[in-house]
Design an enzyme around this catalytic site. Structure first.
Site, mmCIF file in Angstrom:
data_model
loop_
_atom_site.group_PDB
_atom_site.id
_atom_site.type_symbol
_atom_site.label_atom_id
_atom_site.label_comp_id
_atom_site.label_asym_id
_atom_site.label_seq_id
_atom_site.Cartn_x
_atom_site.Cartn_y
_atom_site.Cartn_z
ATOM 1 N N HIS A 105 -61.388 111.616 -72.511
ATOM 2 C CA HIS A 105 -60.874 111.863 -71.113
ATOM 3 C C HIS A 105 -59.840 111.726 -70.823
ATOM 4 O O HIS A 105 -59.524 112.132 -69.138
ATOM 5 C CB HIS A 105 -60.987 109.664 -70.915
ATOM 6 N N ASP B 28 -64.913 109.841 -77.441
ATOM 7 C CA ASP B 28 -63.917 110.239 -77.013
ATOM 8 C C ASP B 28 -62.359 110.624 -77.694
ATOM 9 O O ASP B 28 -61.781 109.584 -77.312
ATOM 10 C CB ASP B 28 -63.423 108.708 -75.958
ATOM 11 N N SER C 197 -53.900 105.646 -72.404
ATOM 12 C CA SER C 197 -55.151 105.932 -73.314
ATOM 13 C C SER C 197 -54.575 106.760 -74.086
ATOM 14 O O SER C 197 -53.852 107.350 -73.765
ATOM 15 C CB SER C 197 -55.413 106.592 -72.335
#
Length: 468
Positions: free
Chosen positions: A112, A142, A217
């Protein structure tokens, strides 16, 4: 400074426990332990930070509408847009983190983080920058694999073993939250084997209370030896101290496939399954058995060709016991497309075997980030449903949820993208106009009930309306 607060609390707790232990009344006796703990954190961070990178992405969105005659005002707006942005579109920048896993420039991050990016720039710890290209990405886990072309060998992270994690162990998150490079936060492993409600992945996640914020992230979750035990992936924005990381063992398996072929191939049988409860097992003549219950067999699927039926209970897959839904999903997904598999099943209380040839799971539909969509006070963006579709679904009206902010009132209440809102406080939602009218008159801060249609079934959800 916020990231230090949990660490200070943890350190205070450590000192308190030490003071309560035998001999704990002697402060000098405990000081070496505290110093050793502190040095372990410092050493772990110093070992990992040189291999943590900042990832900056640029996504361009077109601004021009349909071609045709332009008014004078529109022509001026177009001219100004062209002056501001040579590509005639809107540039949106976002930040994330990553870890270097190959000294030749191989980098792991979250899918993402680079989703829909037109440009990816990686900044190393020495502040040198390189453009990156995507080797492969897997939205189900992911994970994305990037490559840069450095002028020298790069430092790489040291990898741990996530299968040996224990709840309560220290956890150190490193990343670039809000663009603040090399930020370190400390917590513990809160749980293992979690699932992400916002993703259809069957992989299990590490839960931690080490602070994970936007920009973290793709960064590493470390143990006190400085080994990477996970890749930070998400947080629960509505809560505090609830973050998730992808176990490094899962990351390594996906990385190998992405490096080899740029994609991940997974097996598919074509069955719908559900947990086998004690009551269901007894009703199907399988009292005391463990497995999964088949509630649907898709037409023209491997399962259909293999003779599986609704009501079958799968108790073994290729000789390995099936313990539950997640385990069976993993077993099927890990099978190579084209391979024959044997399933041991119970049908009307009798044991039998079925053989099927595993097909390839379809790749999930491309996810286009809906960052420009205006959300209503419930954190939703809804669309109307054509009359023909309503008649086919045998419903009189409703609106479909196209986008749902998980941190909004409706998202926290369980509303998901794809849901069809039928009633609000028992008042029919006949269309978008009715939906907006109902929302406008709802009292602020009060509980509301919503009847939704989801996957062919209806259910009520309740949540508190947003305060004015």
């Amino acid at each position: 400074m916020k990231g230090l607060f949990p660490a200070l609390l943890a350190l205070c707790a450590f000192l308190l426990l030490a003071a309560c232990s035998p001999g704990g009344g002697d402060p000098s006796r405990n000081l070496p332990d505290v110093a050793a703990l502190q040095q372990a954190f410092v050493g772990a961070v110093e070992r990992a930070v040189p291999a943590v990178v900042n990832i900056r992405t640029v996504t361009r969105y077109p601004l021009r509408g349909p071609s045709g005659p332009r008014s004078g005002r529109e022509e001026i707006q177009d001219y100004l847009r062209d002056m501001l942005e040579e590509n005639g579109g809107f540039r949106e920048n976002s930040l994330g983190s990553g870890v270097i896993v190959g000294e030749d420039g191989l980098i792991v991050t979250n899918e993402h983080v680079i989703l829909d990016a037109d440009e990816i720039v990686v900044r190393l710890a020495d502040r040198s920058e390189y453009r990156a290209k995507v080797i492969g990405a897997d939205s189900r886990t992911d994970i994305a694999l990037l490559r840069i072309q450095p002028s020298r060998k790069l430092p790489v992270v040291v990898l741990g073993d996530s299968s040996r994690l224990r709840v309560g162990e220290w956890a150190i998150a490193v990343g670039n939250p809000f663009g603040l490079e090399s930020t370190v936060t400390v917590g513990v492993i809160s749980a293992t084997g979690r699932t992400d409600p916002g993703n259809d992945s069957v992989s299990e996640l590490i839960q931690t209370d080490a602070s994970i914020n936007p920009g973290n992230s793709g960064g590493p979750l470390l143990n006190t030896r400085g080994e990477v035990i996970g890749i930070n992936s998400s947080m629960v924005s509505a809560g505090q101290g609830i973050g998730f990381a992808i176990p490094i063992n899962t990351v390594l398996a996906i990385e190998e496939e992405l490096a080899r072929s740029g994609t991940v191939r997974r097996g598919w049988l074509g069955v719908g399954i559900q947990p086998l409860t004690g009551d269901l097992a007894e009703s199907f003549g399988a009292r005391g058995e463990a497995g999964v219950l088949v509630n649907r067999v898709f037409p023209d699927s491997p399962a259909s060709a293999g003779g599986l039926r609704g009501g079958d209970i799968v108790i073994a897959f290729n000789g390995a016991a099936v313990k539950g839904v997640k385990e069976f999903q993993k077993q099927v997904a890990s099978a190579s497309p084209g391979d024959p598999v044997t399933l041991e099943i119970l049908r009307e209380g009798k044991r039998m075997s079925a053989r099927a040839v595993v097909a390839e799971m379809d790749a999930p539909a491309p996810r286009r980030a809906s960052k420009k969509v205006p959300l209503d006070p419930w954190g939703l963006y809804v669309t109307g449903i054509p009359r023909k579709v309503l008649r086919g679904m045998e419903i009189e009206g409703g609106v479909e949820v196209a986008t749902a902010d998980p941190s909004g009132p409706a998202g926290r209440g369980g509303v998901r993208e794809g849901d069809i809102l039928l009633r609000i406080n028992r008042e029919p939602v006949t269309g978008i106009a009715a939906y907006r009218k109902i929302l406008a008159k709802l009292p602020a801060g009060k509980m509301v009930s919503v009847l939704v249609l989801r996957e062919g079934g209806q259910m009520y959800l309740a949540f508190r309306n947003k305060d004015r």
